[in-house]
Design an enzyme around this catalytic site. Structure first.
Site, short mmCIF file in Angstrom:
data_model
loop_
_atom_site.label_atom_id
_atom_site.label_comp_id
_atom_site.label_asym_id
_atom_site.label_seq_id
_atom_site.Cartn_x
_atom_site.Cartn_y
_atom_site.Cartn_z
N VAL A 96 7.24 -2.86 -1.87
CA VAL A 96 7.06 -1.56 -1.11
C VAL A 96 7.42 -1.61 0.54
CG1 VAL A 96 5.48 0.23 -0.31
CG2 VAL A 96 5.10 -1.01 -2.58
N HIS A 100 3.40 -4.05 5.40
CA HIS A 100 1.89 -4.11 5.17
C HIS A 100 1.39 -5.66 5.29
CE1 HIS A 100 4.32 -3.96 1.47
NE2 HIS A 100 3.53 -5.20 0.98
P1 AMP Z 1 4.43 -6.47 -1.68
O1 AMP Z 1 4.84 -6.57 -2.98
O2 AMP Z 1 4.26 -7.28 -0.60
O3 AMP Z 1 5.44 -5.21 -1.05
O4 AMP Z 1 3.26 -5.43 -1.79
C1 AMP Z 1 3.00 -4.50 -2.31
C2 AMP Z 1 1.45 -4.15 -2.94
O5 AMP Z 1 1.29 -2.88 -3.17
C3 AMP Z 1 1.40 -4.86 -4.25
O6 AMP Z 1 0.43 -5.89 -3.90
C4 AMP Z 1 0.79 -3.62 -5.02
O7 AMP Z 1 -0.05 -4.08 -6.02
C5 AMP Z 1 0.33 -2.74 -4.09
N1 AMP Z 1 0.34 -1.30 -4.74
C6 AMP Z 1 1.49 -0.69 -5.20
N2 AMP Z 1 0.98 0.60 -5.44
C7 AMP Z 1 -0.21 0.77 -4.78
C8 AMP Z 1 -0.94 1.92 -4.87
N3 AMP Z 1 -0.91 3.10 -5.38
N4 AMP Z 1 -2.24 1.63 -4.26
C9 AMP Z 1 -2.74 0.37 -3.90
N5 AMP Z 1 -1.77 -0.55 -3.77
C10 AMP Z 1 -0.53 -0.47 -4.49
#
Ligand code: AMP
Length: 114
Positions: A96, A100
């Site tokens: 994403v 974060h």
């Molecule tokens: P990253 O791979 O570091 O970019 O982390 C993205 C995180 O967002 C992952 O751990 C996903 O499980 C989480 N994620 C994706 N969609 C959602 C959502 N709708 N609500 C909460 N977490 C999410």
């Protein structure tokens, strides 16, 4: 509708279990938790990756850690310990593209991470 998943959560276009919110930061539980506690701590300003952090962003990026500390404390993990992680770009596993901080706790973590 925004193309940024986390902006959609900030704008309440999609649901999330929000555990903290203030003017600059939102934090919510990860939808696919990798530990008993897995919270994502997100600046409301869209910053795509760590590479895009500017001097103007230093305050809010620091605040991500303060919010992580607060949530870890609220959830009872201050003494036991916890991990915070921020991935940058594909090789590190970023999926994403809105920075974060992952806050993970409640199990033993290995080092180095995989
Ligand atoms: P990253 O791979 O570091 O970019 O982390 C993205 C995180 O967002 C992952 O751990 C996903 O499980 C989480 N994620 C994706 N969609 C959602 C959502 N709708 N609500 C909460 N977490 C999410």
């Amino acid at each position: 509708m925004s193309e940024d998943l986390f902006l959609k959560i900030i704008d309440r276009e999609i649901p999330a279990e929000i555990v903290h919110e203030d003017d600059e930061v939102i934090a919510f539980r990860d939808i696919n938790p990798k530990a008993p506690l897995h919270v994502l701590i997100v600046p409301k300003k869209r910053i795509r990756t760590i590479n895009d952090i500017s001097e103007d962003d230093e305050k809010v990026v620091g605040k991500l850690f303060s919010v992580a500390r607060q949530i870890a404390g609220q959830e009872g993990y201050s003494d036991e310990g916890y991990r915070v992680v921020m991935n940058c770009n594909a090789a590190a596993g970023q999926t994403v593209f809105h920075i974060h901080l992952h806050l993970l706790a409640g199990r033993a973590f290995t080092w180095p991470p995989g």
